[in-house]
Design an enzyme around this catalytic site. Structure first.
Site, short mmCIF file in Angstrom:
data_model
loop_
_atom_site.label_atom_id
_atom_site.label_comp_id
_atom_site.label_asym_id
_atom_site.label_seq_id
_atom_site.Cartn_x
_atom_site.Cartn_y
_atom_site.Cartn_z
N GLY A 46 16.98 -21.60 16.68
CA GLY A 46 15.92 -21.43 15.69
C GLY A 46 16.14 -20.22 14.80
O GLY A 46 16.81 -20.30 13.78
N ARG A 87 10.40 -34.59 21.06
CA ARG A 87 10.39 -33.21 21.55
C ARG A 87 9.23 -32.97 22.50
O ARG A 87 8.10 -33.40 22.23
CB ARG A 87 10.30 -32.22 20.38
CG ARG A 87 10.63 -30.79 20.82
CD ARG A 87 10.53 -29.82 19.67
NE ARG A 87 11.36 -28.63 19.93
CZ ARG A 87 11.03 -27.40 19.55
NH1 ARG A 87 9.91 -27.17 18.90
NH2 ARG A 87 11.84 -26.39 19.79
N TYR A 96 0.29 -29.59 20.02
CA TYR A 96 -0.19 -30.46 18.96
C TYR A 96 -0.65 -31.82 19.51
O TYR A 96 -0.76 -31.99 20.72
CB TYR A 96 0.88 -30.58 17.87
CG TYR A 96 1.20 -29.23 17.25
CD1 TYR A 96 0.18 -28.41 16.76
CD2 TYR A 96 2.50 -28.75 17.20
CE1 TYR A 96 0.45 -27.16 16.22
CE2 TYR A 96 2.78 -27.49 16.66
CZ TYR A 96 1.75 -26.71 16.17
OH TYR A 96 2.02 -25.46 15.65
N GLN A 136 11.01 -33.85 11.27
CA GLN A 136 10.11 -33.81 12.42
C GLN A 136 8.70 -34.22 12.01
O GLN A 136 8.11 -33.62 11.10
CB GLN A 136 10.06 -32.42 13.04
CG GLN A 136 9.30 -32.41 14.37
CD GLN A 136 8.97 -31.02 14.88
OE1 GLN A 136 8.24 -30.28 14.25
NE2 GLN A 136 9.54 -30.67 16.03
#
Length: 353
Positions: free
Chosen positions: A310, A226, A179, A98
């Site tokens: 996760g 994502r 982000y 990622q």
């Protein structure tokens, strides 16, 4: 859970089931961003999940936000990740690295060059971040000049090439969780007046340019993306046009035939349905707060094609076997999620141990 165990093709990968490991920051890389010697074991232990999406990995010095997160822009980084990818492949799994540029969610104390963070606009998120000296306010970032944005796009392109050189099967571009890419999408975090700000199309421009550059570099079948619509992380708010933002963005990305789209879903069912209707390729849906017994519900209802997990994957390296057998699960130890050593990283017990 029968639908979980059906095979699926994602990009150029033939996967044995519909589970995957979601990206999770673990903060156990070396100080220079090279994955530690524990990382091959960590990822290798979880290879039965088929598709492993790595922790967020910075494409450049500017992209780092947290201490001890890995990078993918130096030879040492590539060599470190090569050990990880080799181990995952030996165990029969696949690895997507990622690419995570944090933008304003950083602090000079956490960055190798100790400079001010960069972002779409000089707007602080109003949050704090952990540093070696404890929690500190996230400072106001420096607004990227229009001519600089192409250089940031190029950082993603080079990082994607480096990931493939490191043996990864592909990359996931992180456009979520507050982000950099998410900051461009935000109405409050992006107050630019050039071609990257204002309208929905302008705010989505950076994301689309990054994905096109990465696709041109390594091929669409090796690229995932994502998103986290409506997630308040990092202080980002897409505004009242949130549906238009994501329907437009996903529609444009759909033209590129990416390997997959990965949604961190917080409960906006209407928007999820709209995204599903305009997206042609595999859709990964990771529902926040989902109970493990509901893991296959979205697949059963044709809302998703895969169900990344996760913390349950973190605590149960053999979770595929456990779910198939109906065996009890290890509980995640949250005190060891970030930083530290082998404890809470590679020492969770397997069923046969």
């Amino acid at each position: 859970m029968k639908s979980l165990w059906k095979e699926i093709t994602i990009g150029n990968m033939n996967l044995p089931h519909r589970l995957a490991m979601a990206p999770m920051t673990r903060s156990r890389a070396l100080a220079d961003g090279t994955p530690s010697d524990l990382s091959p074991e960590y990822y290798g232990q979880r290879a039965s999940l088929g598709l492993l999406i790595s922790e967020g990995t910075q494409p450049s010095e500017d992209g780092q936000g947290y201490l001890n997160t890995p990078g993918i822009y130096t030879k040492a980084h590539i060599q470190g990740w090569k050990k990880v990818s080799d181990r995952v492949h030996q165990e029969g799994g696949h690895l997507f690295i990622q690419l995570m540029h944090v933008g304003r969610i950083s602090h000079p104390d956490n960055m190798p060059h100790h400079r001010q963070a960069v972002a779409p606009s000089a707007v602080a998120p109003g949050e704090q971040i952990f540093t070696a000296d404890g929690m500190k306010d996230v400072p106001v970032p420096r607004e990227l000049r229009t001519e600089e944005i192409k250089d940031v796009v190029d950082e993603f392109r080079k990082a994607a090439a480096a990931a493939i050189e490191a043996g990864a099967d592909g990359v996931e571009v992180h456009g979520a969780n507050g982000y950099l890419i998410h900051q461009f999408l935000g109405e409050n975090s992006n107050v630019r007046t050039d071609e990257y700000g204002g309208s929905v199309e302008n705010r989505a421009r950076f994301a689309i340019e990054v994905i096109k550059a990465v696709v041109d570099e390594i091929g669409a079948d090796k690229v995932g993306f994502r998103v986290s619509p409506g997630a308040p992380l990092g202080g980002v708010n897409e505004g009242v046009q949130i549906d238009q933002v994501y329907v437009y963005l996903v529609s444009e990305l759909d033209k590129l035939s990416l390997a997959y789209l990965h949604i961190m879903h917080l409960g906006n069912e209407s928007l999820l349905g709209k995204i599903r209707s305009v997206w042609s390729n595999p859709l990964l849906v990771n529902r926040a707060g989902r109970h493990i017994e509901d893991i296959s519900t979205d697949i059963d209802n044709n809302i998703a094609d895969m169900a990344p997990i996760g913390a349950w994957a973190l605590a149960n390296p053999d979770i595929v076997e456990r779910l198939k057998k109906g065996a009890p699960l290890n509980e995640p130890d949250r005190s060891t999620f970030y930083g530290g050593d082998a404890k809470g990283y590679i020492d969770y017990p397997f069923l046969d141990k």
